[in-house]
Structure formats: structure tokens, C-alpha cells
Design a protein around this motif. Sequence first.
Motif, PDB file in Angstrom:
ATOM      1  N   UNK A 114       0.515  -1.062  -0.252  1.00  0.00           N
ATOM      2  CA  UNK A 114      -0.082  -0.019   0.128  1.00  0.00           C
ATOM      3  C   UNK A 114       1.346   1.405   0.239  1.00  0.00           C
ATOM      4  N   UNK A 115       2.855   1.130   0.276  1.00  0.00           N
ATOM      5  CA  UNK A 115       2.819   2.531   0.297  1.00  0.00           C
ATOM      6  C   UNK A 115       3.563   2.705  -1.128  1.00  0.00           C
ATOM      7  N   UNK A 116       3.970   1.127  -1.915  1.00  0.00           N
ATOM      8  CA  UNK A 116       4.305   1.551  -3.778  1.00  0.00           C
ATOM      9  C   UNK A 116       3.562   0.454  -5.046  1.00  0.00           C
ATOM     10  N   UNK A 157      -0.824   3.535  -5.503  1.00  0.00           N
ATOM     11  CA  UNK A 157      -1.318   5.046  -5.936  1.00  0.00           C
ATOM     12  C   UNK A 157      -2.725   5.648  -5.288  1.00  0.00           C
ATOM     13  N   UNK A 158      -3.512   4.433  -4.374  1.00  0.00           N
ATOM     14  CA  UNK A 158      -4.384   4.959  -3.846  1.00  0.00           C
ATOM     15  C   UNK A 158      -4.269   4.881  -2.267  1.00  0.00           C
ATOM     16  N   UNK A 202       5.188  10.872 -13.218  1.00  0.00           N
ATOM     17  CA  UNK A 202       6.080  10.859 -13.482  1.00  0.00           C
ATOM     18  C   UNK A 202       7.046   9.661 -12.489  1.00  0.00           C
ATOM     19  N   UNK A 203       6.176   8.665 -11.553  1.00  0.00           N
ATOM     20  CA  UNK A 203       6.791   8.357 -11.187  1.00  0.00           C
ATOM     21  C   UNK A 203       7.508   8.307 -10.116  1.00  0.00           C
ATOM     22  N   UNK A 204       8.862   7.618 -10.519  1.00  0.00           N
ATOM     23  CA  UNK A 204       9.814   7.815  -9.627  1.00  0.00           C
ATOM     24  C   UNK A 204      10.989   9.195 -10.066  1.00  0.00           C
ATOM     25  N   UNK A 205      10.891   9.761 -11.205  1.00  0.00           N
ATOM     26  CA  UNK A 205      10.961  10.974 -11.518  1.00  0.00           C
ATOM     27  C   UNK A 205      12.123  11.815 -10.305  1.00  0.00           C
ATOM     28  N   UNK A 224       2.423   7.690   0.071  1.00  0.00           N
ATOM     29  CA  UNK A 224       3.517   7.181   0.933  1.00  0.00           C
ATOM     30  C   UNK A 224       4.979   7.174   0.168  1.00  0.00           C
ATOM     31  N   UNK A 225       5.150   6.704  -1.048  1.00  0.00           N
ATOM     32  CA  UNK A 225       6.854   6.223  -1.501  1.00  0.00           C
ATOM     33  C   UNK A 225       7.112   8.114  -2.058  1.00  0.00           C
ATOM     34  N   UNK A 226       6.629   8.628  -2.351  1.00  0.00           N
ATOM     35  CA  UNK A 226       7.296  10.282  -3.440  1.00  0.00           C
ATOM     36  C   UNK A 226       7.898  11.078  -2.482  1.00  0.00           C
TER      37      UNK A 226
END
Length: 388
Positions: free
Chosen positions: A117-119, A124-125, A310-313, A335-337
Motif C-alpha cells: 500500500x506504500x508503493x 497510487x491510492x 513521472x512516478x520515480x523521477x 507514501x512513496x514520493x
Amino acid sequence: MRHDWLQPLALAVASAVSGYLGWSGSALALPAAIAFPALWSMARSRRTASVVSAAYFLAASRGLPQGVAAFYQSDIWPGLILWLVASSSFVFVHAAFWSRDSGGWKALRYTIAMVLMALPPFGIVGWAHPITAAGVLFPGWGWVGLAAVTAGLASMTTRYRPAAAMALVGFWLWSAAFWTAADIGRHWQGVDLNLGNSLGRDNSLARHSDLVATLRLKRRIDTTHMLLPESALGFWTPSVAHLWRQQFTGTDLNVIAGAVVVDPEGYDNVLVRVSATESEILYRERMPVPGSMWQPWLPLIGKSGGARADFFANPIVSVGGKRVAPLICYEQLIIWPVLQSMLHDPDLIVAVGNDWWTKGTSIIAIQRASTEAWARLFDKPLIMSFNT
């Protein structure tokens, strides 16, 4: 028979209360969410685990239906549908990893659900993630604090939950007693606006002139960098860049503001930097709002448009010799950003939003609380700017 439905009902109600209180918009209330893994683990069936998960998520995201209705200027039904659809990922993951087993195996399964749920794609939600409470429970602990709260949440699913709960509540009370807000970056200043849905849509010369006048009026003597909300400059074009550079001739002020860069394939939601001598696109949003902005299905049906993800940019950008972690609106709820940015050890965090559509809901307060919690966890200065 009576016991068969009372226990699931009690768990669901308690889970809803946990979600409601934890995501009320106060940073200090975030640890209320730590009750969720315990309630999830006490379910005696996968169906009950699903109900418990849904109750938590729906209560935590209760502002979504009203916000969507305001954004699209429609009735409540589109918002209700999106609310239910968005909860499906959270419910699916937690139902899939629920198990009758106990002990370390259940703790491991819950930990996997937390990570999922973090990635992306589930992340995403991944709103209302209990791990966000780390910043309140362990301010200044950084990655050690994140590991500690992860272990604590996992322990809440085992027979050691009373001890884990007592320890986490103890840290919560200690933190609440000595809580201080995140520092404001030296020489930085965030400017909040109250321009409603006209921000980003009114691209007239008068609007740009008003924004410049606002900056000049509110600028502190020691400020060298000022932050404006998401979409503040509207469509970013060479003419707009030239106009803003002219306004700051003879000054040392740098303005970081939200804008939109459009091309035939779609658009980027960005932060730009402009000074008297130069301007640049500083940051492209990694995760725009799904549905209203990011619409990945459009190319599949032969259409263009929508915001790019851009997800991980660009997890960090350089501004004035400092490493800055930018978070635009929706990125403050997932979470991930922020964790990706923290991997690069930035000097400060900047957070912007254009939240006119959240009026009457707790969404903007939740964004602020969540971002403040992350800033306190990693002991980073935080500069915020929102439009309402």
C-alpha cells in the motif's frame, strides 16, 4: 449466533473510529491509526477483515465524495462512486493477506500489505497509511523511527499487541507533551492564497500583476525564496516566464510556484523557479490525482490528454544551493514520493496545493498534517503554500 455478528460489528465500528480520528486533520491525532492492524488481525474470517479494512479506509477518506462533487460541480454520486472504488485496493490487499494464522506469520503478512500500500500500483491510492504516524511517535528519529513504527504496527497483529500498544501510546503521549511544529526554512517563505477555483484558470495580465503585488506585500526582509501554490502561474509559456522575470529586475528574490506545461500529448503539473535573471522548470509531479488529472486509459482508447505521472523521477531538486524535496498536492497523501525524496537526504521540504475544491472537508488539513509528520520524522524544515 448473537456473538457471531456482534464481534465483526464491534471491530468494524472501532476501525471506523480509528480511521476517523487518525485522519481528522491534526498531526497529533495520526497515531489513532495504529489501532487498525490490531483490529484487522482480530477478525475471524476474511470477510470480517474486509469489512474492518473498508470501515477504516472509508472513514479516513470521508471528505472525498464532497470534494469530488465540488471539483466537478456535480451532485454527490460521482464522489460516492470514486470513494468506493478507491477503497477497493486497500480492502483487496488487506483481505488477500489476512490469515487465520497467528504470531510471526501474521505479522509478516501485515508487513507485506503495508509495503504494497506504500508503493505503486496499489500505493497510487495508498491514502490513510498508518505508517504516517511515525513522525508523531518518533520525531527526529528518521529511518530508525520508520523501522520502529513498522515493527510496532506488525507487533499489533500478534499476541504481543498489549505490550506494543502500551509502548506506542507511551511514545504518543510523550510526543504530544513536547510537540513542536516543523521548522520553517531560513530565508524561505510560503504564501497562502484564497483565490478559489480561479487560480490557474485566470491567465490575465491583471492576475499575474496581483500575484506579484501579493509577494511584494508579504515578503519578509530576510526572505530570498518565496513559495506560491500549485497552478499559481497557470500555463507556463515563454511569455509568462519573461513577464515574471521583468517583475523582479533589481531584486534577489526567487519565486517557486506551480504551473502547467501543455503539449499535444497531455500536460505536466510542475513547479517552476523564476528570478530577475532566469527561469526554469524545477519539478514535474510524480503522482497527479488519479482520475481527475492522471488518466492512463486515454492512450488505450486512442485519445490524448491528462497529466503525466513521472512516478520515480526528480525526487529532489536544487534551489539556491539547497537540496529540496517537492511535494505537490496528492503526493502529500501517499507514501512513496516522500520516502523516495528522503532517501536523497534533502535540506528541506516544500509542499504546495490548490485545494479550493476541499472546502468544507478535512482534506487540506490532512495534507498539512501528513506532510508535517514526515518533516518532523526526518527533522527537515518545511515550507507550505496552499490556495483555498
